[in-house]
Design an enzyme around this catalytic site. Structure first.
Site, PDB file in Angstrom:
ATOM      1  N   SER A 270      63.159 -17.230 -75.569  1.00 40.73           N
ATOM      2  CA  SER A 270      63.508 -16.407 -76.733  1.00 40.73           C
ATOM      3  C   SER A 270      63.198 -14.949 -76.425  1.00 40.73           C
ATOM      4  O   SER A 270      63.958 -14.046 -76.796  1.00 40.73           O
ATOM      5  CB  SER A 270      62.703 -16.840 -77.963  1.00 40.73           C
ATOM      6  OG  SER A 270      63.260 -17.993 -78.534  1.00 40.73           O
TER       7      SER A 270
ATOM      8  N   LYS B  37      56.786 -13.581 -84.036  1.00 38.38           N
ATOM      9  CA  LYS B  37      57.808 -14.426 -83.401  1.00 38.38           C
ATOM     10  C   LYS B  37      57.389 -15.870 -83.542  1.00 38.38           C
ATOM     11  O   LYS B  37      56.246 -16.224 -83.224  1.00 38.38           O
ATOM     12  CB  LYS B  37      57.899 -14.040 -81.905  1.00 38.38           C
ATOM     13  CG  LYS B  37      58.924 -14.819 -81.124  1.00 38.38           C
ATOM     14  CD  LYS B  37      60.253 -14.113 -81.128  1.00 38.38           C
ATOM     15  CE  LYS B  37      61.381 -15.010 -80.687  1.00 38.38           C
ATOM     16  NZ  LYS B  37      61.990 -15.791 -81.793  1.00 38.38           N
TER      17      LYS B  37
ATOM     18  N   GLN C 114      50.950 -20.527 -82.324  1.00 38.99           N
ATOM     19  CA  GLN C 114      52.031 -19.701 -81.764  1.00 38.99           C
ATOM     20  C   GLN C 114      51.489 -18.363 -81.260  1.00 38.99           C
ATOM     21  O   GLN C 114      51.963 -17.816 -80.264  1.00 38.99           O
ATOM     22  CB  GLN C 114      53.092 -19.456 -82.852  1.00 38.99           C
ATOM     23  CG  GLN C 114      54.404 -18.889 -82.350  1.00 38.99           C
ATOM     24  CD  GLN C 114      55.324 -19.943 -81.747  1.00 38.99           C
ATOM     25  OE1 GLN C 114      55.423 -21.044 -82.281  1.00 38.99           O
ATOM     26  NE2 GLN C 114      55.972 -19.621 -80.651  1.00 38.99           N
TER      27      GLN C 114
ATOM     28  N   THR D 137      62.675 -25.238 -73.840  1.00 37.01           N
ATOM     29  CA  THR D 137      61.357 -25.847 -74.092  1.00 37.01           C
ATOM     30  C   THR D 137      61.204 -27.116 -73.247  1.00 37.01           C
ATOM     31  O   THR D 137      60.199 -27.298 -72.550  1.00 37.01           O
ATOM     32  CB  THR D 137      61.168 -26.152 -75.594  1.00 37.01           C
ATOM     33  OG1 THR D 137      61.454 -24.963 -76.327  1.00 37.01           O
ATOM     34  CG2 THR D 137      59.761 -26.589 -75.890  1.00 37.01           C
TER      35      THR D 137
ATOM     36  N   GLY E 123      64.484 -21.466 -83.928  1.00 32.27           N
ATOM     37  CA  GLY E 123      64.567 -22.822 -84.469  1.00 32.27           C
ATOM     38  C   GLY E 123      63.277 -23.596 -84.257  1.00 32.27           C
ATOM     39  O   GLY E 123      62.349 -23.135 -83.617  1.00 32.27           O
ATOM     40  N   ASP E 124      63.216 -24.754 -84.833  1.00 28.30           N
ATOM     41  CA  ASP E 124      62.130 -25.726 -84.608  1.00 28.30           C
ATOM     42  C   ASP E 124      62.678 -27.041 -85.153  1.00 28.30           C
ATOM     43  O   ASP E 124      63.908 -27.191 -85.313  1.00 28.30           O
ATOM     44  CB  ASP E 124      60.846 -25.277 -85.345  1.00 28.30           C
ATOM     45  CG  ASP E 124      59.625 -26.114 -84.970  1.00 28.30           C
ATOM     46  OD1 ASP E 124      59.082 -25.924 -83.879  1.00 28.30           O
ATOM     47  OD2 ASP E 124      59.219 -26.988 -85.773  1.00 28.30           O
TER      48      ASP E 124
ATOM     49  N   LYS F 244      55.317 -18.385 -87.981  1.00 29.59           N
ATOM     50  CA  LYS F 244      56.039 -19.644 -88.163  1.00 29.59           C
ATOM     51  C   LYS F 244      56.579 -19.665 -89.583  1.00 29.59           C
ATOM     52  O   LYS F 244      56.030 -19.001 -90.468  1.00 29.59           O
ATOM     53  CB  LYS F 244      55.098 -20.843 -87.948  1.00 29.59           C
ATOM     54  CG  LYS F 244      55.809 -22.111 -87.592  1.00 29.59           C
ATOM     55  CD  LYS F 244      56.222 -22.153 -86.131  1.00 29.59           C
ATOM     56  CE  LYS F 244      57.121 -23.317 -85.829  1.00 29.59           C
ATOM     57  NZ  LYS F 244      57.325 -23.491 -84.375  1.00 29.59           N
TER      58      LYS F 244
ATOM     59  N   LYS G 168      50.069 -19.029 -77.848  1.00 33.46           N
ATOM     60  CA  LYS G 168      51.162 -19.450 -76.956  1.00 33.46           C
ATOM     61  C   LYS G 168      51.979 -18.232 -76.519  1.00 33.46           C
ATOM     62  O   LYS G 168      52.280 -18.040 -75.345  1.00 33.46           O
ATOM     63  CB  LYS G 168      52.065 -20.432 -77.712  1.00 33.46           C
ATOM     64  CG  LYS G 168      53.213 -20.972 -76.904  1.00 33.46           C
ATOM     65  CD  LYS G 168      54.165 -21.766 -77.758  1.00 33.46           C
ATOM     66  CE  LYS G 168      53.452 -22.811 -78.577  1.00 33.46           C
ATOM     67  NZ  LYS G 168      54.345 -23.766 -79.218  1.00 33.46           N
TER      68      LYS G 168
ATOM     69  N   ASN H 272      65.590 -31.622 -79.701  1.00 29.31           N
ATOM     70  CA  ASN H 272      65.800 -30.526 -78.755  1.00 29.31           C
ATOM     71  C   ASN H 272      64.830 -30.613 -77.576  1.00 29.31           C
ATOM     72  O   ASN H 272      65.239 -30.593 -76.407  1.00 29.31           O
ATOM     73  CB  ASN H 272      65.650 -29.189 -79.501  1.00 29.31           C
ATOM     74  CG  ASN H 272      65.768 -28.014 -78.558  1.00 29.31           C
ATOM     75  OD1 ASN H 272      64.769 -27.550 -78.033  1.00 29.31           O
ATOM     76  ND2 ASN H 272      66.975 -27.562 -78.303  1.00 29.31           N
TER      77      ASN H 272
END
Ligand code: NDP
Length: 447
Positions: free
Chosen positions: A379, A92, A113, A211, A167-168, A128, A116, A243
């Site tokens: 998410s 993810k 990630q 976020t 997204g990012d 990622k 996290k 964002n």
């Protein structure tokens, strides 16, 4: 730095193999610097080769992305998906479209990630992806054709139980829509294989805000716990107004703070009376920049030099733009300006040297690995709602997000105490995230 001979050996080997990947090495270096005590107290970590395995992604997919522009010319970009670690759940992690994307940046993001996602308490592995494609100035049709070409390769590596992107940087609702649509067409199935989807096709309420909101919830917990403080009347400075930055601004204001300065690629806006944060969100939704804000509000100070933001004194500073925004020069300014807290909304916006300097000078420091986990946590909530074919209300998701951020803070803080470094949340986050992944890797054998 780290002193364990084992860690030094692993890092030396990594330097030989990945010496050309500075961002990845930086992220690993920061992580290893938190591991000395654990590695010394648990020889199993070395015997099982856990750190060697953790500094090597499980899989990397690198592919060609050819696409046609509106003039009929063909361009070729490079696409990536780093499926870093699946010990605790399906891969993810977000997808980033930006001209700076390369293997080093993809690997550092996927590495971070992994920990996290572990901190959220939800069953998600780390990944990622992205491409060195610059969406700036592209038409909607060009963006669509690019997303479709990207997905024409990536779709075969995804699945709701395999790998679920989001997204990012440079990838928002529009891009997710195009990629999800093409995935559905190729696979002929409607599954929750992306998060950050639109509400009309399986998205979750609060995901767009998550976020930025989560960053503020984390900062609030930290302020209350360590300084008996909150956001009331605090001067807030936010870098980036995408964002993460724009919704961080909205929540910071709602919690009683005054957002006095923000920046983006066009420059920096500063208003001592407080910026109109709803207007920032509105402009960003239209893909407009802060120079447009300055034209609409001639009383604000606007500078084309986005780095001028570091000269403005603020109480709470949220770097929400990109990696390595805060180096030693910026850290010194933050200390001179008596900043109370730096809370990372972006991934690795602070260099290791600057982090150390801030910590040594008593600035409260919230690492992105923990503080910006609200996006991926929500998410995870979107995946749960998709699996149940059910939707929670805005208030329900927001409450879950608050609870998750509170738990992450407590977990990370308590771990910093156990490691003998009270309040050092960098160590707390690295160790707490690692312990969860380590347990799962140990149980699953050599794979
Ligand atoms: P966006 O693309 O939505 O926004 C990025 C913002 O940063 C834009 O306003 C952009 O300006 C600005 N920007 C880019 N480079 C700089 C710079 N050097 N200095 C100042 N501003 C800059 O991305 P996100 O908000 O999604 O992501 C921001 C960061 O947060 C990234 O590090 C990302 O990995 C991280 N993150 C994002 C999550 C998410 O859910 N989206 C989750 C967790 C972390 P302009 O608008 O002019 O292009």
């Amino acid at each position: 730095m780290f002193n364990s001979p084992y860690l030094k050996r692993v890092y030396q080997d990594l330097l030989t193999k990945s010496g050309h990947e500075p961002e990845f090495l930086q992220a690993v270096n920061e992580f290893l610097a938190s591991m000395d005590l654990l590695v010394d107290s648990d020889p199993e970590i070395e015997r099982l080769g856990i750190i060697e395995r953790l500094v090597e992604p499980e899989r990397m997919i690198i592919f060609r992305v050819p696409w046609l522009d509106d003039q009929g010319k063909i361009h070729v970009n490079r696409g990536f998906r780093v499926q870093y670690n699946s010990a605790i759940g399906p891969y993810k992690g977000g997808i980033r479209f930006d001209r700076s994307v390369n293997q080093s940046i993809m690997k550092f993001l996927a590495f971070e990630q992994t920990f996290k996602n572990a901190l959220t308490g939800l069953p998600m592995g780390g990944a990622k992806g992205g491409a060195d494609f610059d969406p700036v100035g592209k038409s909607d049709n060009e963006i669509m054709r690019f997303c479709q070409s990207f997905m024409a390769e990536l779709y075969r590596h995804l699945g709701e139980n395999t790998d679920v992107p989001a997204g990012d940087f440079g990838v928002g609702a529009r891009e997710i829509g195009f990629m999800f649509g093409y995935y559905k067409k190729l696979k002929n199935e409607f599954t929750g294989v992306f998060t950050g989807k639109g509400l009309s096709y399986g998205g979750s309420l609060v995901r767009p805000q998550a976020t930025g909101f989560g960053v503020c919830y984390f900062a609030l917990e930290m302020l209350k716990d360590l300084r008996n403080e909150d956001f009331t009347n605090k001067k807030i400075i936010i870098t980036g107004s995408g964002n993460v930055g724009s919704f961080c601004a909205v929540k910071a204001k709602a919690l009683g703070g005054k957002v006095i300065a923000m920046n983006d690629i066009s420059g920096m806006v500063y208003d001592e009376k407080g910026l109109d944060v709803d207007l920032v969100v509105e402009l960003k939704a239209k893909h407009l920049n802060l120079d447009a804000y300055a034209k609409m509000h001639p009383q604000v100070k606007f500078s084309h030099n986005l780095k001028d933001i570091w000269d403005i004194p603020g109480d709470l500073v949220f770097p929400c733009a990109t990696q390595n925004e805060i180096g030693m020069e910026e850290a010194k300014k933050l200390v001179d300006n008596k900043t109370l807290l730096v809370c990372e909304g972006a991934n690795m916006p602070t260099t290791n040297e600057a982090t150390q300097y801030l910590l040594e000078h008593g600035v409260l420091f919230a690492p992105g690995k923990a503080a910006n986990a609200g996006g991926v946590a929500t998410s995870g909530l979107e995946m749960s709602q998709n699996a149940m074919r059910f939707s929670w209300t805005f208030a329900e998701v927001d409450q879950r997000l608050k609870d998750i951020m509170k738990n992450i803070y407590q977990n990370v803080y308590q771990t910093s105490l156990k490691m003998g470094q009270p309040g050092n949340l960098v160590v707390g986050a690295n160790v707490a995230g690692f312990l969860k992944v380590y347990e799962a890797m140990k149980a699953q054998g050599v794979i």
